[in-house]
Design a protein around this motif. Sequence first.
Motif, short mmCIF file in Angstrom:
data_model
loop_
_atom_site.label_atom_id
_atom_site.label_comp_id
_atom_site.label_asym_id
_atom_site.label_seq_id
_atom_site.Cartn_x
_atom_site.Cartn_y
_atom_site.Cartn_z
N LYS A 129 0.83 -1.20 0.00
CA LYS A 129 0.00 0.00 0.00
C LYS A 129 0.87 1.26 0.00
CE LYS A 129 -4.11 -1.93 2.26
NZ LYS A 129 -4.97 -1.89 3.48
N LEU A 130 1.98 1.21 0.77
CA LEU A 130 2.90 2.35 0.79
C LEU A 130 3.56 2.54 -0.57
CD1 LEU A 130 4.66 1.85 4.27
CD2 LEU A 130 2.99 3.60 3.66
N LEU A 131 3.92 1.41 -1.21
CA LEU A 131 4.54 1.49 -2.53
C LEU A 131 3.59 2.12 -3.55
CD1 LEU A 131 6.33 -1.98 -2.60
CD2 LEU A 131 7.46 0.26 -2.67
N GLU A 132 2.29 1.77 -3.43
CA GLU A 132 1.30 2.35 -4.34
C GLU A 132 1.20 3.86 -4.18
OE1 GLU A 132 -2.28 0.27 -3.48
OE2 GLU A 132 -1.60 -1.64 -4.36
N LYS A 133 1.52 4.34 -2.99
CA LYS A 133 1.47 5.78 -2.72
C LYS A 133 2.81 6.46 -3.03
CE LYS A 133 -1.89 5.28 1.04
NZ LYS A 133 -2.13 5.49 2.51
#
Length: 400
Positions: A73-77
């Motif tokens: 999820k952090l990577l997607e952001k």
Amino acid sequence: MALTAAQVLQAKPTEKTQKLFDGGGMFLEVTPSGGKRWRLKYRFGGKENLLSLGIYPKTSLKAARQHGVEAHKLLEKGIDPSQARKAEKISIKVAAANTFEHLALEWHTAKKSGWSTSHTDTCLARMKRDLFPWLGARPLTDLKPPEIMVVLKKVEGRGSIETAHRCKGIVSQVFDFAIATGRADTNPAQALGAALKSKVGGKHPAIVEPGRFGQMLRDIDGYAGSPITVAALKIHALTFQRPGEISGMTWSELDLDGGWWVIPSERMKRIKKLKINGAPHYVPLSRQAIAVLKELQPITGDHDFVFPGERKGRCISENTARSALRALGYTDHTPHGFRATARTMAREQLRIDKEVIERAIAHGSTEALGGAYDRTQYLADRIELMQSWANYLDVLRKPA
């Protein structure tokens, strides 16, 4: 193919480190020594990185997968999970270093070089007893006036109004220290004193009416408590020194043959500089005071302290005499009040010069600049004062 809980449990070490993949870049790393840890392989900014997801079995397969989902999820952001974790650790470390207790102890350490030992110890004791149990672990910047007030009201609620104000002052000074060192922006404790009960005025309760004071002396003579406490009360009346100086009196400070009690400078109520470099305070002992001490000597003469407490190596508490007076029914007179009684009655009844009395109670000159230039001690006059005062107490002690 995704791993199963059974496969993770049964994974055996080999000569080389194994990687058992679960999907999405997550795998179980099994070392030759038998250790098992979860890792996540991912790319960020065109570079391949590894992120630790926990140690098995403390971190289960299900928990490791959840950590992996959170990292994705952090990577997607557009956030690197490794950098995010480092920032979180720093944040936790900073928060731990900025708790009220941490900053309060830092403030205490910074200030104590200019304080007396007794004030240093008292301040630390107040923080440990009345503040740290409720505020110690809280981040300083999270503290708001209502939360601080609840803690101060706990102190006030047990009748310790003066201590509540002292604690408020400590909290406020800790916030000022945090502001000065760049770790806080405001001081929420600054105005809380207005919501606390008013402090009792600066005067200590004292009986200054001769007839009633004489009755109290008779009641002290008949007190059924410890002979050590009775002797301490009598010395309070005869020498009118400060409660802490009397309770901490040692036999080495006394010259009973010569009739002197010499209080070391470091035990006097003075600023730290004068405690270190100041002269001792000489207290002439009347015949009556010497008699009280000689009567006590067979009981406590093998101790360092004239008035030893129940704990080995400690003197009686300053509250011992206060409690005894209350037990006798005297709530309008305190151990410190003996000083006010002597100051008032020696002047009004015996017509003693006020400067002599001021030196006897270890006050400086009342004249302008007297503290700097007037070194007179009036020792001869004070010897006469102490004997005249003791004789006067004998007169008061007789029933009307």
